[in-house]
Write a protein that holds these residues in place. Structure first.
Motif, PDB file in Angstrom:
ATOM      1  N   ALA A   1     -13.897 -35.369  18.743  1.00  0.00           N
ATOM      2  CA  ALA A   1     -14.193 -36.786  18.977  1.00  0.00           C
ATOM      3  C   ALA A   1     -13.853 -37.626  17.761  1.00  0.00           C
ATOM      4  O   ALA A   1     -13.308 -38.726  17.880  1.00  0.00           O
ATOM      5  N   GLN A   2     -14.172 -37.125  16.591  1.00  0.00           N
ATOM      6  CA  GLN A   2     -13.924 -37.899  15.370  1.00  0.00           C
ATOM      7  C   GLN A   2     -12.428 -38.068  15.121  1.00  0.00           C
ATOM      8  O   GLN A   2     -11.965 -39.155  14.761  1.00  0.00           O
ATOM      9  N   GLU A   3     -11.673 -36.978  15.297  1.00  0.00           N
ATOM     10  CA  GLU A   3     -10.245 -37.032  15.024  1.00  0.00           C
ATOM     11  C   GLU A   3      -9.443 -37.627  16.174  1.00  0.00           C
ATOM     12  O   GLU A   3      -8.296 -38.035  15.993  1.00  0.00           O
ATOM     13  N   MET A   4     -10.060 -37.665  17.381  1.00  0.00           N
ATOM     14  CA  MET A   4      -9.373 -38.136  18.589  1.00  0.00           C
ATOM     15  C   MET A   4      -8.047 -37.399  18.771  1.00  0.00           C
ATOM     16  O   MET A   4      -7.048 -37.987  19.224  1.00  0.00           O
ATOM     17  N   GLN A   5      -8.054 -36.142  18.419  1.00  0.00           N
ATOM     18  CA  GLN A   5      -6.859 -35.308  18.513  1.00  0.00           C
ATOM     19  C   GLN A   5      -7.253 -33.931  19.034  1.00  0.00           C
ATOM     20  O   GLN A   5      -8.396 -33.498  18.859  1.00  0.00           O
ATOM     21  N   PRO A   6      -6.311 -33.210  19.664  1.00  0.00           N
ATOM     22  CA  PRO A   6      -6.599 -31.834  20.082  1.00  0.00           C
ATOM     23  C   PRO A   6      -6.926 -30.957  18.874  1.00  0.00           C
ATOM     24  O   PRO A   6      -6.422 -31.181  17.765  1.00  0.00           O
ATOM     25  N   VAL A   7      -7.790 -29.991  19.079  1.00  0.00           N
ATOM     26  CA  VAL A   7      -8.118 -28.998  18.058  1.00  0.00           C
ATOM     27  C   VAL A   7      -7.890 -27.619  18.652  1.00  0.00           C
ATOM     28  O   VAL A   7      -8.394 -27.312  19.736  1.00  0.00           O
ATOM     29  N   ILE A   8      -7.134 -26.779  17.960  1.00  0.00           N
ATOM     30  CA  ILE A   8      -6.813 -25.435  18.433  1.00  0.00           C
ATOM     31  C   ILE A   8      -7.440 -24.410  17.501  1.00  0.00           C
ATOM     32  O   ILE A   8      -7.277 -24.486  16.278  1.00  0.00           O
ATOM     33  N   LEU A   9      -8.177 -23.453  18.071  1.00  0.00           N
ATOM     34  CA  LEU A   9      -8.728 -22.329  17.321  1.00  0.00           C
ATOM     35  C   LEU A   9      -8.121 -21.059  17.912  1.00  0.00           C
ATOM     36  O   LEU A   9      -8.561 -20.582  18.958  1.00  0.00           O
TER      37      LEU A   9
ATOM     38  N   GLN B   1     -18.220 -16.682  24.708  1.00  0.00           N
ATOM     39  CA  GLN B   1     -17.636 -15.343  24.643  1.00  0.00           C
ATOM     40  C   GLN B   1     -16.144 -15.423  24.344  1.00  0.00           C
ATOM     41  O   GLN B   1     -15.508 -14.403  24.091  1.00  0.00           O
ATOM     42  N   ALA B   2     -15.591 -16.622  24.416  1.00  0.00           N
ATOM     43  CA  ALA B   2     -14.158 -16.785  24.172  1.00  0.00           C
ATOM     44  C   ALA B   2     -13.834 -16.518  22.716  1.00  0.00           C
ATOM     45  O   ALA B   2     -14.609 -16.845  21.818  1.00  0.00           O
ATOM     46  N   ARG B   3     -12.669 -15.916  22.484  1.00  0.00           N
ATOM     47  CA  ARG B   3     -12.224 -15.636  21.131  1.00  0.00           C
ATOM     48  C   ARG B   3     -11.148 -16.612  20.669  1.00  0.00           C
ATOM     49  O   ARG B   3     -10.757 -16.612  19.498  1.00  0.00           O
ATOM     50  N   SER B   4     -10.636 -17.434  21.588  1.00  0.00           N
ATOM     51  CA  SER B   4      -9.688 -18.485  21.224  1.00  0.00           C
ATOM     52  C   SER B   4     -10.030 -19.713  22.053  1.00  0.00           C
ATOM     53  O   SER B   4     -10.402 -19.595  23.221  1.00  0.00           O
ATOM     54  N   LEU B   5      -9.940 -20.862  21.440  1.00  0.00           N
ATOM     55  CA  LEU B   5     -10.344 -22.104  22.107  1.00  0.00           C
ATOM     56  C   LEU B   5      -9.358 -23.216  21.791  1.00  0.00           C
ATOM     57  O   LEU B   5      -8.751 -23.246  20.714  1.00  0.00           O
ATOM     58  N   VAL B   6      -9.222 -24.129  22.733  1.00  0.00           N
ATOM     59  CA  VAL B   6      -8.511 -25.370  22.479  1.00  0.00           C
ATOM     60  C   VAL B   6      -9.309 -26.493  23.146  1.00  0.00           C
ATOM     61  O   VAL B   6      -9.828 -26.316  24.260  1.00  0.00           O
ATOM     62  N   GLY B   7      -9.430 -27.604  22.457  1.00  0.00           N
ATOM     63  CA  GLY B   7     -10.167 -28.738  22.998  1.00  0.00           C
ATOM     64  C   GLY B   7      -9.385 -30.022  22.822  1.00  0.00           C
ATOM     65  O   GLY B   7      -8.656 -30.186  21.833  1.00  0.00           O
ATOM     66  N   VAL B   8      -9.538 -30.942  23.777  1.00  0.00           N
ATOM     67  CA  VAL B   8      -8.861 -32.237  23.694  1.00  0.00           C
ATOM     68  C   VAL B   8      -9.874 -33.329  24.027  1.00  0.00           C
ATOM     69  O   VAL B   8     -10.848 -33.097  24.753  1.00  0.00           O
TER      70      VAL B   8
END
Length: 405
Positions: free
Chosen positions: A89-97, A113-120
């Protein structure tokens, strides 16, 4: 020979169509969000997907829909500015882990339980209204195409939630307006009355209002007003002013005093709002009235045997202009038998590219002594045939023969 580039383009197009399918619009918001998450899981090959929406009052991101791993978990409630959702929310950009590292201070990173995440982010009007997250049970690298597709899904979810929110605002505003504008004007001896209200904007409501009430003294209170702004915020302020003016009318002997108290109320409790108000009281024998104008347009009086006239009355400043104002005034005016008093808001007479005097003259020409309902119908057919850009409130008071002794 297979055209690999064409095949890849077809697959990208299919993935895009899955999350932008027009058929999604046929679903309710809750079902749409869940269906959207199912489709995202399928096309991205992930095991879990979640939509968190911003609760403005609680200042938290709250789970609105979740699919896949952790379906049975309680809804997440993440304070704004905290954890992965706060970062997105702060960056207003996607974050990929590509590989999640558990964080006990982050509900997302500690409970997944996920080991990889992406959020937008979900955006509306340049502001974040939510976050969409997807994840896989094994570490993986999400591609730029994956992120673009997820952003498309987030935009689709944002549109649906904004549509729902505007619908809820409209429903609430309409309910408020109906509760504040009289369904039927009160029965009062010596007069017949009629009124109209027409919204000028898509919200269907605004700050215009009218009111009529009988005071314990037998005088009849008549109000018409216009709060600046439109939609639900203006309607809420209007409701507060209407209730306050009714209360002040019970303790004030003249309309100017009541408007003075209402002005103080706006400065103290409704700072930043402006309103114009006409408040008149009609005597128990219906022969005279006292009128006070707070920045409002003057009423029109039509008397048998004479052309209708725009009453020449002192106009004081609107309510909410400033804490120090000259004393408010009222004027006593004769109210002859079979006369009709017309009170209105500016939406009835204002037109783009036209000075307001033209509209007032047009209104005056449409008014003749007659029963209030007849006069209202004539005015509306003459002046309000086309959709205006502002709300319209109109109130007609016609004196009859049944006066009080």
């Amino acid at each position: 020979m297979i055209d690999v580039q064409a095949s890849g383009s077809d697959e990208r197009l299919r993935r895009i169509e899955v999350v932008t399918d027009a058929a999604l619009s046929q679903l309710g918001v809750k079902d749409l969000l869940e269906e959207l998450l199912d489709r995202v899981r399928e096309v991205l090959g992930v095991e879990t997907a979640e939509i968190l929406l911003l609760d403005v009052h609680a200042q938290q991101f709250v789970t609105a829909a979740r699919k896949g791993l952790g379906d049975a978990r309680p809804r997440s409630r993440i304070p704004v500015g905290r954890g992965l959702a706060g970062r997105i929310a702060q960056e207003m950009q996607p974050v990929i882990l590509d590989e999640v590292v558990a964080d006990p201070d982050d509900q997302i990173l500690s409970g997944h339980q996920a080991r990889s995440l992406v959020g937008v982010p979900m955006l509306a009007g340049g502001e974040v209204i939510g976050v969409v997250l997807v994840g896989g049970v094994r570490p993986r690298r999400f591609s730029a195409a994956d992120v673009q597709l997820l952003q498309l899904a987030a935009d689709r979810a944002s549109l649906a939630t904004r549509t729902q929110a505007s619908g809820l605002d409209r429903t609430a505003a309409l309910a408020l307006q109906r509760s504040l504008l009289p369904t039927h004007l009160p029965q009062a001896p010596g007069v017949d009355m009629a009124a109209r209200y027409v919204p000028g904007h898509d919200a269907g409501v605004g700050g215009d209002w009218y009111d009529v009430f009988t005071l314990p003294s037998g005088w009849l209170g008549v109000v018409i007003g216009d709060v600046s702004g439109h939609g639900l915020p203006a309607a809420v302020v209007m409701g507060r002013l209407r209730s306050a003016l009714r209360a002040y009318a019970l303790v004030c002997d003249d309309p100017a005093s009541a408007l003075t108290l209402l002005d103080r109320k706006i400065h103290h409790f409704e700072a930043g709002n402006l309103a114009t108000v006409l408040y008149a009281v009609i005597s128990p024998d219906r022969t005279t009235m006292r009128v006070s104008l707070a920045g409002h347009l003057p009423p029109i009086l039509a008397t048998p045997g004479r052309p209708a006239e725009i009453l020449t009355l002192p106009v004081d400043l609107p309510l909410g202009v400033g804490p120090r104002q000259p004393a408010r005034r009222y004027t006593e005016v004769a109210f002859p038998s079979d006369a009709v008093l017309i009170c209105y808001t500016d939406g009835l007479i204002e037109r783009r590219g036209e000075v307001i005097d033209v509209g007032m003259d047009r209104l005056r020409a449409a008014v003749e002594p007659a029963p209030a309902e007849t006069v209202c119908a004539r005015i509306m057919s003459t002046l309000a045939a086309e959709q205006t850009i502002d709300d319209i409130a109109l109130l007609a008071i016609h004196t009859t023969g049944g006066r009080l002794s």
